[in-house]
Design an enzyme around this catalytic site. Sequence first.
Site: not given
Length: 458
Positions: A110, A155-156, A277, A283, A285, A290, A322, A325
Amino acid sequence: MAQLWGGRFTKETDKMVYAFNASIRFDQRLLEQDIRGSKAHATMLAKCGLLTEEEKEQILTGLEGILSDVQAGSLEITDAYEDVHSFVEAVLTERIGEAGKRLHTGRSRNDQVALDMKLYTRDRIDETDGLLKELLEVLLRLMQENLTTYMPGFTHLQKAQPLTLAHHLGAYFEMFMRDRSRMQDIRKRMNLCPLGSGALAGTTYPLDREMTASLLDFDGPTGNSMDSVSDRDYLIEYLSALSMIMMHLSRFSEELILWNSNEYQFVEMDDTFSTGSSIMPQKKNPDIAELVRGKTGRVYGALMSLLTTMKGLPLAYNKDMQEDKEMAFDAMDTATMCLKLFTGMLDTITFKTDRMAKSAMMGFTNATDAADYLVMKGVPFRDAHSIIGKLVLTCIDLGCAIDDLTLDQLKEICPVFEEDVFDAISLETCVGKRLTKGAPGPAVMQKQIELYSAYLAK
Ligand code: ARG
């Protein structure tokens, strides 16, 4: 099946029970820490007269041999052992005989596992801190290079006011700097050694806990043996800090994904950090960003898992612990990978500074400054706000920016406008005049960058 506790049993453990109970599959990564702890324990036992010098030497040499043999691949850790502690003790005893059996004097698994986990976590905290520092170094370089790279601030997710790339990156610098200080806080608070706490109630042997603590680079021994064996606070704090780092990386990733999109085109990710892709040939990506965003949930999961595991546990050690872990290790590995990859991605990214400046010019990011201009000329702010609102409407109709109107057109809406308005609402002026501490104005931003640079040089 090598177990340390066969004495009071008359029957073999059921195979499925053995497998369910065993932790060797995942705790073998604590081998180095386990051996480090055992060496300190043996050294202390000898000094306290509980081992002879000869036994101590045999144990130290034996332990070092086990570590180097495992590292060299000549000794295999198999599931014939219940956990890493059983493995080390069994192999040691097999190799050096009698003295190996004396190592566990005054110790329990322990306090042993409590120590191993602490040593391991402490190493990972230092690693995380180093990786954060590397990320900050890349950010610092990019800030230095982009002190006057104009871009819209949002903003937004709507264009708000112009700022600079240096300033935007500075926001992340602050976040990762806080993350580093969290590492240092946790490390300081956790740095007390649980070894010598025994199973839960200390031990009757005259152990020198100060000595083991100092051999293992702790600031001292822990203060309560029950807490010592049942404390995983430091691990929860670390997982929480890792979750915060992932949250920061995820927000940053989200922005880079947006900026890399066909609509924004503020950045281009390097080919080495992008993927294609299988069907759409055009593409490229941003998969790495991501994935960093996606893996954030996984690290949060480890934090929630451990919090939940611990919440109902009576003192002191329970086997539930235990479960501290597997998910924690996964979270540590995940965050480490994400930090390394994110830093590499950021280091190789191209900022399309012309596009950014153009975008800052469109979208009326200088509307606040145009209103401020009128206020400086004596117009009350509320009136100025409404005048500029009308001006914006006119521009939307004409499909142009405020700066694209002629002085005559401006005067038509408000006669207060004069020739100096064009300079007053230029990007350079709008950003350059924002000189409060922490603002994007290059003059103050430069000072901030110098502070960041001094911080990294420390
Ligand atoms: N494998 C155990 C763990 O990871 C080690 C401690 C076992 N202690 C015990 N009393 N069964 O927690």
